[in-house]
Design an enzyme around this catalytic site. Structure first.
Site, mmCIF file in Angstrom:
data_model
loop_
_atom_site.group_PDB
_atom_site.id
_atom_site.type_symbol
_atom_site.label_atom_id
_atom_site.label_comp_id
_atom_site.label_asym_id
_atom_site.label_seq_id
_atom_site.Cartn_x
_atom_site.Cartn_y
_atom_site.Cartn_z
ATOM 1 N N ASN A 1 -72.610 0.196 -56.193
ATOM 2 C CA ASN A 1 -71.297 0.821 -56.398
ATOM 3 C C ASN A 1 -70.584 0.913 -55.047
ATOM 4 O O ASN A 1 -71.110 1.501 -54.096
ATOM 5 C CB ASN A 1 -71.485 2.207 -57.006
ATOM 6 N N ASP B 1 -67.433 2.216 -54.576
ATOM 7 C CA ASP B 1 -66.327 3.181 -54.597
ATOM 8 C C ASP B 1 -66.129 3.868 -53.255
ATOM 9 O O ASP B 1 -64.994 4.157 -52.849
ATOM 10 C CB ASP B 1 -66.570 4.259 -55.660
ATOM 11 N N HIS B 2 -67.239 4.174 -52.563
ATOM 12 C CA HIS B 2 -67.122 4.957 -51.330
ATOM 13 C C HIS B 2 -66.509 4.156 -50.182
ATOM 14 O O HIS B 2 -65.993 4.743 -49.226
ATOM 15 C CB HIS B 2 -68.477 5.548 -50.947
ATOM 16 N N THR C 1 -67.207 13.809 -58.234
ATOM 17 C CA THR C 1 -67.796 12.609 -58.806
ATOM 18 C C THR C 1 -68.137 12.923 -60.250
ATOM 19 O O THR C 1 -68.039 14.077 -60.681
ATOM 20 C CB THR C 1 -69.046 12.177 -58.010
ATOM 21 N N GLU D 1 -66.579 0.741 -64.401
ATOM 22 C CA GLU D 1 -66.683 2.085 -64.966
ATOM 23 C C GLU D 1 -65.278 2.610 -65.231
ATOM 24 O O GLU D 1 -64.381 2.456 -64.392
ATOM 25 C CB GLU D 1 -67.406 3.022 -63.999
ATOM 26 N N HIS E 1 -65.492 2.093 -60.134
ATOM 27 C CA HIS E 1 -64.928 3.040 -61.103
ATOM 28 C C HIS E 1 -63.426 3.113 -60.870
ATOM 29 O O HIS E 1 -62.977 3.638 -59.857
ATOM 30 C CB HIS E 1 -65.574 4.414 -60.918
ATOM 31 N N ARG F 1 -60.587 5.015 -61.624
ATOM 32 C CA ARG F 1 -60.254 6.325 -62.183
ATOM 33 C C ARG F 1 -58.774 6.386 -62.556
ATOM 34 O O ARG F 1 -57.938 5.679 -61.992
ATOM 35 C CB ARG F 1 -60.589 7.424 -61.181
ATOM 36 N N HIS G 1 -73.581 5.835 -53.198
ATOM 37 C CA HIS G 1 -73.391 6.718 -52.049
ATOM 38 C C HIS G 1 -74.478 6.555 -50.996
ATOM 39 O O HIS G 1 -74.185 6.436 -49.796
ATOM 40 C CB HIS G 1 -73.321 8.173 -52.513
ATOM 41 N N HIS H 1 -76.972 7.571 -60.745
ATOM 42 C CA HIS H 1 -76.297 8.791 -60.295
ATOM 43 C C HIS H 1 -77.244 9.610 -59.415
ATOM 44 O O HIS H 1 -78.269 10.099 -59.865
ATOM 45 C CB HIS H 1 -75.793 9.667 -61.442
ATOM 46 N N HIS I 1 -59.761 6.232 -55.467
ATOM 47 C CA HIS I 1 -60.434 5.311 -54.537
ATOM 48 C C HIS I 1 -60.163 3.850 -54.919
ATOM 49 O O HIS I 1 -59.341 3.207 -54.290
ATOM 50 C CB HIS I 1 -61.934 5.611 -54.395
#
Length: 238
Positions: free
Chosen positions: A7, A9-10, A100, A70, A43, A45, A213, A190, A50
């Site tokens: 992932n 996203d960060h 999150t 996602e 993701h 959102r 993460h 997760h 992000h």
């Protein structure tokens, strides 16, 4: 042997902190693949905090592995996903105030709406997953609706210690076997990191772990390619 979804996203979180153009998550997806990532997860959102729309369309064009999108089960996201045509869509709950994703999707209480939603996605040849807590009623509902995959929420397992963590691990193991017997492909994710992911990866019938993460945090010290490679080696030893 479990595969690894990374992932990113960060990476986008850092970019959006300054509303600039760098770091570009698309570039870092390439590095993740060099490190051994089997898929890339993002993701999108509703608040676009992000990942941005341009990111997902560029990722679709450039990555060599598979794209897992996602998203919340909204009409806007349905239109975007049917235009994008990712390899997978993972439906997740979403609250604007959360840092999150805090819990699993309540498939059981939204079966009628989600059945139509999943059917629409599958009509575009998109495989669909539900991010759910490791509960039999949620697994049953996911199978009944027609999800191809589930992703078991490992957040509680990641937060607990000692005997409580062991008990939660047993729930995840039992849920994995139960879902597999119902014909579902089982992913997990997760809160997983370099200290706790190995036990989840060792569960029979776990297909893929989605981790973000901890890999990005490790990448600050060693670079993303190496951080991904280290995680891939860790979960591939079983």
């Amino acid at each position: 042997m479990a595969t690894l979804g990374v992932n990113i996203d960060h990476i986008a979180n850092v970019r959006q902190a300054r509303r600039t153009v760098e770091p570009d998550p698309v570039q870092f997806a390439f590095l993740a693949e060099l490190g051994g990532a089997d898929s890339i997860t993002v993701h999108l959102r509703e608040d676009r905090r992000h990942i941005q729309d341009r990111d997902i369309f560029l990722l679709k064009e450039t990555i060599k592995t598979k794209l897992n999108l996602e998203m919340a089960a909204t009409e806007e996201m349905l239109k975007i996903s049917k235009k994008l045509l990712p390899d997978f869509v993972t439906l997740v709950p979403e609250k604007r105030e959360e840092v999150t994703t805090e819990g699993g999707l309540n498939v059981k209480n939204n079966q009628r709406y989600l059945k139509d939603y999943v059917t629409s996605l599958k009509s575009s040849n998109i495989e669909v997953s539900a991010f759910i807590d490791p509960l039999s009623e949620q697994i049953n509902s996911s199978a009944e609706i027609g999800f191809d995959f589930i992703e078991l929420h490992t957040g509680k397992y990641s937060e607990l210690k000692g005997q409580e963590r062991y008990v939660e691990l047993q729930k995840i193991i039992e849920s994995t076997h139960y879902a597999f017997d119902l014909g579902l492909v089982v992913n997990a994710g997760h809160g997983l990191n370099y200290q706790n992911a190995e036990k989840i990866a060792s569960i029979n019938n776990i297909n893929e772990l989605n981790i973000g993460h901890s890999i990005v945090a490790r990448a600050l010290a060693v670079g993303l390619e190496r951080a991904v490679s280290e995680m891939k080696a860790l979960i591939s030893t079983n």
